[in-house]
Design a protein around this motif. Structure first.
Motif, PDB file in Angstrom:
ATOM      1  N   UNK A 200       8.258 -22.761  13.384  1.00 34.15           N
ATOM      2  CA  UNK A 200       7.049 -22.137  13.896  1.00 34.15           C
ATOM      3  C   UNK A 200       7.434 -20.890  14.676  1.00 34.15           C
ATOM      4  N   UNK A 201       6.967 -19.757  14.233  1.00 30.17           N
ATOM      5  CA  UNK A 201       7.224 -18.524  14.953  1.00 30.17           C
ATOM      6  C   UNK A 201       6.043 -18.268  15.867  1.00 30.17           C
ATOM      7  N   UNK A 202       6.321 -17.981  17.115  1.00 30.44           N
ATOM      8  CA  UNK A 202       5.226 -17.730  18.048  1.00 30.44           C
ATOM      9  C   UNK A 202       4.539 -16.412  17.714  1.00 30.44           C
ATOM     10  N   UNK A 203       5.324 -15.434  17.369  1.00 32.12           N
ATOM     11  CA  UNK A 203       4.756 -14.140  16.977  1.00 32.12           C
ATOM     12  C   UNK A 203       5.219 -13.818  15.574  1.00 32.12           C
ATOM     13  N   UNK A 204       4.385 -14.132  14.585  1.00 29.57           N
ATOM     14  CA  UNK A 204       4.817 -13.893  13.211  1.00 29.57           C
ATOM     15  C   UNK A 204       5.080 -12.409  12.991  1.00 29.57           C
ATOM     16  N   UNK A 205       6.107 -12.138  12.243  1.00 31.23           N
ATOM     17  CA  UNK A 205       6.462 -10.747  11.996  1.00 31.23           C
ATOM     18  C   UNK A 205       5.935 -10.312  10.634  1.00 31.23           C
ATOM     19  N   UNK A 206       5.614  -9.029  10.488  1.00 29.95           N
ATOM     20  CA  UNK A 206       5.170  -8.539   9.179  1.00 29.95           C
ATOM     21  C   UNK A 206       6.268  -8.697   8.129  1.00 29.95           C
ATOM     22  N   UNK A 207       5.841  -8.952   6.922  1.00 40.69           N
ATOM     23  CA  UNK A 207       6.773  -9.117   5.806  1.00 40.69           C
ATOM     24  C   UNK A 207       6.514  -7.986   4.809  1.00 40.69           C
ATOM     25  N   UNK A 208       7.549  -7.261   4.445  1.00 43.04           N
ATOM     26  CA  UNK A 208       7.363  -6.168   3.477  1.00 43.04           C
ATOM     27  C   UNK A 208       7.403  -6.749   2.068  1.00 43.04           C
ATOM     28  N   UNK A 209       6.291  -6.613   1.356  1.00 39.88           N
ATOM     29  CA  UNK A 209       6.193  -7.170  -0.003  1.00 39.88           C
ATOM     30  C   UNK A 209       6.766  -6.212  -1.031  1.00 39.88           C
ATOM     31  N   UNK A 210       6.831  -4.959  -0.682  1.00 41.67           N
ATOM     32  CA  UNK A 210       7.324  -3.909  -1.564  1.00 41.67           C
ATOM     33  C   UNK A 210       7.245  -2.623  -0.765  1.00 41.67           C
ATOM     34  N   UNK A 211       7.669  -1.490  -1.346  1.00 43.28           N
ATOM     35  CA  UNK A 211       7.644  -0.245  -0.571  1.00 43.28           C
ATOM     36  C   UNK A 211       6.217   0.124  -0.141  1.00 43.28           C
ATOM     37  N   UNK A 212       5.972   0.113   1.156  1.00 44.74           N
ATOM     38  CA  UNK A 212       4.648   0.480   1.661  1.00 44.74           C
ATOM     39  C   UNK A 212       3.620  -0.626   1.607  1.00 44.74           C
ATOM     40  N   UNK A 213       4.061  -1.855   1.349  1.00 44.54           N
ATOM     41  CA  UNK A 213       3.132  -2.991   1.257  1.00 44.54           C
ATOM     42  C   UNK A 213       3.547  -4.072   2.253  1.00 44.54           C
ATOM     43  N   UNK A 214       2.624  -4.429   3.115  1.00 40.39           N
ATOM     44  CA  UNK A 214       2.947  -5.357   4.199  1.00 40.39           C
ATOM     45  C   UNK A 214       1.981  -6.527   4.255  1.00 40.39           C
ATOM     46  N   UNK A 215       2.544  -7.717   4.405  1.00 45.55           N
ATOM     47  CA  UNK A 215       1.767  -8.908   4.749  1.00 45.55           C
ATOM     48  C   UNK A 215       1.960  -9.109   6.237  1.00 45.55           C
ATOM     49  N   UNK A 216       0.849  -9.180   6.970  1.00 49.70           N
ATOM     50  CA  UNK A 216       0.912  -9.332   8.424  1.00 49.70           C
ATOM     51  C   UNK A 216       0.264 -10.656   8.815  1.00 49.70           C
ATOM     52  N   UNK A 217       1.059 -11.722   8.832  1.00 50.79           N
ATOM     53  CA  UNK A 217       0.494 -13.048   9.124  1.00 50.79           C
ATOM     54  C   UNK A 217      -0.154 -13.082  10.513  1.00 50.79           C
ATOM     55  N   UNK A 218      -1.358 -13.584  10.573  1.00 48.48           N
ATOM     56  CA  UNK A 218      -2.035 -13.794  11.853  1.00 48.48           C
ATOM     57  C   UNK A 218      -2.453 -12.532  12.582  1.00 48.48           C
ATOM     58  N   UNK A 219      -2.273 -11.379  11.948  1.00 49.03           N
ATOM     59  CA  UNK A 219      -2.494 -10.128  12.677  1.00 49.03           C
ATOM     60  C   UNK A 219      -3.965  -9.903  13.049  1.00 49.03           C
TER      61      UNK A 219
END
Ligand code: SIN
Ligand code: FE2
Length: 214
Positions: free
Chosen positions: A6-25
């Protein structure tokens, strides 16, 4: 729980160049976003649109903002009026616009100013086939997407339709931003699994924020 991190502050994940998944943002704003959606839907109800080929798009949709994405026998396009009434779409709630600017900025797209917000509502079993977002005037502008309610598996493909798609779970409060080299990547939603979310019941909402006009 064993085997779970469990991450307290989820970090963004880069899915590809210029594409970001931002969990919980968008989680901190989820209540306000759901209220805003409820208000929009009261004014301009969700409806199943037809594809140019005459099929029904699975998930019901509606819009807010200066421009709304629509589809019918005449094609896919943006319209300043709701075709059901001929009246303008309701304005984009400032909370929504502000969140979109912020998320785009965090992903490296400073100055993003959305003029269109598509609201999709999925019930279990509903899906969205792989497609590109290609009805906007300026492809240098990113797409910002926020997920609320039931989780779904986002299919993140490549620049060609046949490219293998990666599966990314989008949960309540997750955001996605994609632009730049990834702007034209194929993407979709796998059939939503049965479930019940404390805030939305048997529904998943997605807000897609875009700059439609140049
Ligand atoms: C879309 O790309 O049109 C919708 C994606 C989603 O529902 O998350
Ligand atoms: Fe899309």
């Amino acid at each position: 729980m064993r085997g779970q991190i469990t991450l307290l502050e989820p970090v963004p994940v880069e899915l590809g160049p210029g594409a970001w998944h931002m969990p919980g943002r968008a989680l901190a704003k989820a209540g306000g976003l759901l209220d805003a959606i409820a208000e929009v839907i009261r004014d301009v109800p969700l409806r199943q649109m037809l594809t140019p080929g005459g099929r029904r798009i699975c998930a019901p949709m509606t819009n807010c903002g200066r421009l709304g994405w629509i589809s019918d026998r005449r094609g896919y396009r943006y319209s300043a009026e709701d075709p059901l009434t001929g009246r303008p779409w309701p304005p984009m709630p400032e909370l929504v616009a502000q969140l979109a600017r912020q998320l785009a900025g965090e992903a490296g797209y400073a100055g993003f100013e959305p003029d269109a917000c598509l609201v999709n509502a999925y019930r279990p079993g509903m899906r969205m086939g792989l497609h590109q977002d290609r009805d906007e005037a300026d492809m240098s502008q990113p797409i910002v997407s926020v997920s609320l309610g039931l989780p779904a598996v986002f299919l993140w493909g490549g620049l060609r339709r046949g490219d293998k798609a990666r599966r990314v779970t989008l949960a309540h409060g997750d955001a996605l931003v994609f632009g730049g080299e990834s702007r034209m990547c194929f993407h979709g939603i796998a059939p939503v699994a049965r479930g019940r979310h404390p805030k939305t019941g048997e529904l998943r909402y997605n807000l897609t924020l875009r700059r439609a006009a140049a």
